[in-house]
Design a protein around this motif. Sequence first.
Motif, PDB file in Angstrom:
ATOM      1  N   ASN A  77      -3.167   7.996  -8.385  1.00 12.74           N
ATOM      2  CA  ASN A  77      -3.580   9.148  -9.183  1.00 12.74           C
ATOM      3  C   ASN A  77      -4.997   9.548  -8.798  1.00 12.74           C
ATOM      4  O   ASN A  77      -5.772   8.709  -8.332  1.00 12.74           O
ATOM      5  CB  ASN A  77      -3.543   8.803 -10.678  1.00 12.74           C
ATOM      6  N   PRO A  78      -5.365  10.804  -9.061  1.00 12.35           N
ATOM      7  CA  PRO A  78      -6.725  11.254  -8.749  1.00 12.35           C
ATOM      8  C   PRO A  78      -7.814  10.474  -9.491  1.00 12.35           C
ATOM      9  O   PRO A  78      -8.968  10.490  -9.084  1.00 12.35           O
ATOM     10  CB  PRO A  78      -6.730  12.724  -9.166  1.00 12.35           C
ATOM     11  N   THR A  79      -7.451   9.787 -10.565  1.00 13.30           N
ATOM     12  CA  THR A  79      -8.443   9.004 -11.305  1.00 13.30           C
ATOM     13  C   THR A  79      -8.566   7.571 -10.780  1.00 13.30           C
ATOM     14  O   THR A  79      -9.384   6.799 -11.267  1.00 13.30           O
ATOM     15  CB  THR A  79      -8.099   8.954 -12.803  1.00 13.30           C
ATOM     16  N   ASP A  80      -7.753   7.207  -9.785  1.00  8.83           N
ATOM     17  CA  ASP A  80      -7.792   5.858  -9.230  1.00  8.83           C
ATOM     18  C   ASP A  80      -8.904   5.728  -8.192  1.00  8.83           C
ATOM     19  O   ASP A  80      -9.235   6.679  -7.486  1.00  8.83           O
ATOM     20  CB  ASP A  80      -6.466   5.507  -8.557  1.00  8.83           C
ATOM     21  N   ARG A  81      -9.458   4.547  -8.104  1.00 14.62           N
ATOM     22  CA  ARG A  81     -10.432   4.225  -7.057  1.00 14.62           C
ATOM     23  C   ARG A  81      -9.713   3.370  -6.030  1.00 14.62           C
ATOM     24  O   ARG A  81      -9.087   2.366  -6.363  1.00 14.62           O
ATOM     25  CB  ARG A  81     -11.601   3.457  -7.658  1.00 14.62           C
ATOM     26  N   LEU A 126     -11.013   0.451   0.571  1.00  9.99           N
ATOM     27  CA  LEU A 126     -10.437   0.083   1.865  1.00  9.99           C
ATOM     28  C   LEU A 126     -11.341  -0.913   2.572  1.00  9.99           C
ATOM     29  O   LEU A 126     -12.547  -0.666   2.727  1.00  9.99           O
ATOM     30  CB  LEU A 126     -10.280   1.323   2.754  1.00  9.99           C
ATOM     31  N   PHE A 127     -10.775  -2.007   2.990  1.00 12.16           N
ATOM     32  CA  PHE A 127     -11.477  -3.031   3.783  1.00 12.16           C
ATOM     33  C   PHE A 127     -12.702  -3.595   3.070  1.00 12.16           C
ATOM     34  O   PHE A 127     -13.593  -4.142   3.711  1.00 12.16           O
ATOM     35  CB  PHE A 127     -11.885  -2.464   5.149  1.00 12.16           C
ATOM     36  N   GLY A 128     -12.787  -3.427   1.753  1.00 14.59           N
ATOM     37  CA  GLY A 128     -13.925  -3.926   0.998  1.00 14.59           C
ATOM     38  C   GLY A 128     -15.215  -3.177   1.263  1.00 14.59           C
ATOM     39  O   GLY A 128     -16.275  -3.593   0.840  1.00 14.59           O
ATOM     40  N   LYS A 129     -15.130  -2.034   1.968  1.00 18.77           N
ATOM     41  CA  LYS A 129     -16.333  -1.304   2.364  1.00 18.77           C
ATOM     42  C   LYS A 129     -16.277   0.183   2.058  1.00 18.77           C
ATOM     43  O   LYS A 129     -17.301   0.806   1.837  1.00 18.77           O
ATOM     44  CB  LYS A 129     -16.560  -1.461   3.873  1.00 18.77           C
ATOM     45  N   VAL A 130     -15.093   0.768   2.090  1.00 19.84           N
ATOM     46  CA  VAL A 130     -14.960   2.221   1.988  1.00 19.84           C
ATOM     47  C   VAL A 130     -14.305   2.576   0.651  1.00 19.84           C
ATOM     48  O   VAL A 130     -13.192   2.155   0.377  1.00 19.84           O
ATOM     49  CB  VAL A 130     -14.111   2.781   3.150  1.00 19.84           C
ATOM     50  N   VAL A 131     -15.031   3.331  -0.176  1.00 21.39           N
ATOM     51  CA  VAL A 131     -14.522   3.745  -1.484  1.00 21.39           C
ATOM     52  C   VAL A 131     -13.942   5.148  -1.357  1.00 21.39           C
ATOM     53  O   VAL A 131     -14.596   6.056  -0.850  1.00 21.39           O
ATOM     54  CB  VAL A 131     -15.632   3.716  -2.549  1.00 21.39           C
ATOM     55  N   CYS A 132     -12.701   5.303  -1.826  1.00 22.40           N
ATOM     56  CA  CYS A 132     -11.992   6.576  -1.723  1.00 22.40           C
ATOM     57  C   CYS A 132     -11.397   6.965  -3.072  1.00 22.40           C
ATOM     58  O   CYS A 132     -11.269   6.131  -3.975  1.00 22.40           O
ATOM     59  CB  CYS A 132     -10.845   6.486  -0.725  1.00 22.40           C
ATOM     60  N   ARG A 133     -11.016   8.235  -3.125  1.00 23.62           N
ATOM     61  CA  ARG A 133     -10.331   8.767  -4.293  1.00 23.62           C
ATOM     62  C   ARG A 133      -9.161   9.620  -3.806  1.00 23.62           C
ATOM     63  O   ARG A 133      -9.357  10.489  -2.949  1.00 23.62           O
ATOM     64  CB  ARG A 133     -11.307   9.617  -5.100  1.00 23.62           C
ATOM     65  N   PRO A 134      -7.940   9.364  -4.301  1.00 21.48           N
ATOM     66  CA  PRO A 134      -6.796  10.178  -3.876  1.00 21.48           C
ATOM     67  C   PRO A 134      -6.991  11.639  -4.291  1.00 21.48           C
ATOM     68  O   PRO A 134      -7.378  11.920  -5.420  1.00 21.48           O
ATOM     69  CB  PRO A 134      -5.611   9.569  -4.628  1.00 21.48           C
ATOM     70  N   ILE A 135      -6.745  12.557  -3.339  1.00 24.80           N
ATOM     71  CA  ILE A 135      -6.891  13.970  -3.675  1.00 24.80           C
ATOM     72  C   ILE A 135      -5.607  14.759  -3.496  1.00 24.80           C
ATOM     73  O   ILE A 135      -5.460  15.830  -4.071  1.00 24.80           O
ATOM     74  CB  ILE A 135      -8.043  14.642  -2.878  1.00 24.80           C
ATOM     75  N   HIS A 136      -4.659  14.226  -2.708  1.00 24.72           N
ATOM     76  CA  HIS A 136      -3.413  14.962  -2.492  1.00 24.72           C
ATOM     77  C   HIS A 136      -2.340  14.005  -1.999  1.00 24.72           C
ATOM     78  O   HIS A 136      -2.599  13.135  -1.168  1.00 24.72           O
ATOM     79  CB  HIS A 136      -3.636  16.077  -1.465  1.00 24.72           C
ATOM     80  N   MET A 137      -1.115  14.184  -2.526  1.00 20.54           N
ATOM     81  CA  MET A 137       0.008  13.379  -2.075  1.00 20.54           C
ATOM     82  C   MET A 137       1.064  14.286  -1.468  1.00 20.54           C
ATOM     83  O   MET A 137       1.302  15.385  -1.970  1.00 20.54           O
ATOM     84  CB  MET A 137       0.630  12.607  -3.238  1.00 20.54           C
ATOM     85  N   THR A 138       1.676  13.836  -0.395  1.00 19.85           N
ATOM     86  CA  THR A 138       2.827  14.514   0.186  1.00 19.85           C
ATOM     87  C   THR A 138       3.959  13.500   0.277  1.00 19.85           C
ATOM     88  O   THR A 138       3.773  12.322  -0.061  1.00 19.85           O
ATOM     89  CB  THR A 138       2.515  15.049   1.604  1.00 19.85           C
ATOM     90  N   LYS A 177       4.899  12.241   2.862  1.00 21.46           N
ATOM     91  CA  LYS A 177       4.528  11.334   3.957  1.00 21.46           C
ATOM     92  C   LYS A 177       3.424  10.351   3.588  1.00 21.46           C
ATOM     93  O   LYS A 177       3.328   9.274   4.158  1.00 21.46           O
ATOM     94  CB  LYS A 177       4.057  12.143   5.158  1.00 21.46           C
ATOM     95  N   GLY A 178       2.536  10.730   2.633  1.00 22.84           N
ATOM     96  CA  GLY A 178       1.436   9.838   2.288  1.00 22.84           C
ATOM     97  C   GLY A 178       0.386  10.521   1.431  1.00 22.84           C
ATOM     98  O   GLY A 178       0.677  11.476   0.707  1.00 22.84           O
ATOM     99  N   TYR A 179      -0.841  10.032   1.529  1.00 24.40           N
ATOM    100  CA  TYR A 179      -1.949  10.509   0.688  1.00 24.40           C
ATOM    101  C   TYR A 179      -3.140  10.950   1.515  1.00 24.40           C
ATOM    102  O   TYR A 179      -3.482  10.318   2.518  1.00 24.40           O
ATOM    103  CB  TYR A 179      -2.445   9.391  -0.235  1.00 24.40           C
ATOM    104  N   SER A 180      -3.807  11.995   1.037  1.00 22.28           N
ATOM    105  CA  SER A 180      -5.137  12.343   1.517  1.00 22.28           C
ATOM    106  C   SER A 180      -6.109  11.660   0.570  1.00 22.28           C
ATOM    107  O   SER A 180      -5.984  11.780  -0.651  1.00 22.28           O
ATOM    108  CB  SER A 180      -5.372  13.853   1.474  1.00 22.28           C
ATOM    109  N   LEU A 181      -7.052  10.930   1.145  1.00 22.49           N
ATOM    110  CA  LEU A 181      -8.047  10.213   0.356  1.00 22.49           C
ATOM    111  C   LEU A 181      -9.428  10.761   0.683  1.00 22.49           C
ATOM    112  O   LEU A 181      -9.790  10.895   1.858  1.00 22.49           O
ATOM    113  CB  LEU A 181      -8.011   8.719   0.674  1.00 22.49           C
ATOM    114  N   LEU A 182     -10.180  11.080  -0.355  1.00 17.65           N
ATOM    115  CA  LEU A 182     -11.552  11.549  -0.187  1.00 17.65           C
ATOM    116  C   LEU A 182     -12.451  10.330  -0.094  1.00 17.65           C
ATOM    117  O   LEU A 182     -12.498   9.506  -1.017  1.00 17.65           O
ATOM    118  CB  LEU A 182     -11.960  12.422  -1.376  1.00 17.65           C
ATOM    119  N   VAL A 183     -13.146  10.186   1.021  1.00 19.92           N
ATOM    120  CA  VAL A 183     -14.072   9.067   1.211  1.00 19.92           C
ATOM    121  C   VAL A 183     -15.368   9.430   0.498  1.00 19.92           C
ATOM    122  O   VAL A 183     -15.970  10.458   0.776  1.00 19.92           O
ATOM    123  CB  VAL A 183     -14.313   8.792   2.711  1.00 19.92           C
TER     124      VAL A 183
END
Length: 101
Positions: free
Chosen positions: A10-14, A17-29, A31-37
Amino acid sequence: MSPSTNLMLNPTDRVDLFGKVVCRPIHMTSKGYSLLVLEEPVFAVFLTHEEILDLLVAGELRVEAGYFAAHSAQSRTRPPRRRPQLVRSIVQNHPGNGTVH
């Protein structure tokens, strides 16, 4: 990969990735997700459902559900509240902690 094995983000989820990169989901298709870094420079990455599942299984992806929800954000900015005395005594005297026989 079948749709039943897709991780629902969900867009409210944090997403960490790899314990270093924090992302937020912005779009789902399908095929997968676009994540805002959420680091400088801010950019988006796309991960397929299969890539997300593989990273999750490998321990390289962690999801904190609702992290960006308003109530979760507020609770992180407030100092921790002390339990009222009654609650503290109930917890301390609970039979499961071995103090009451």
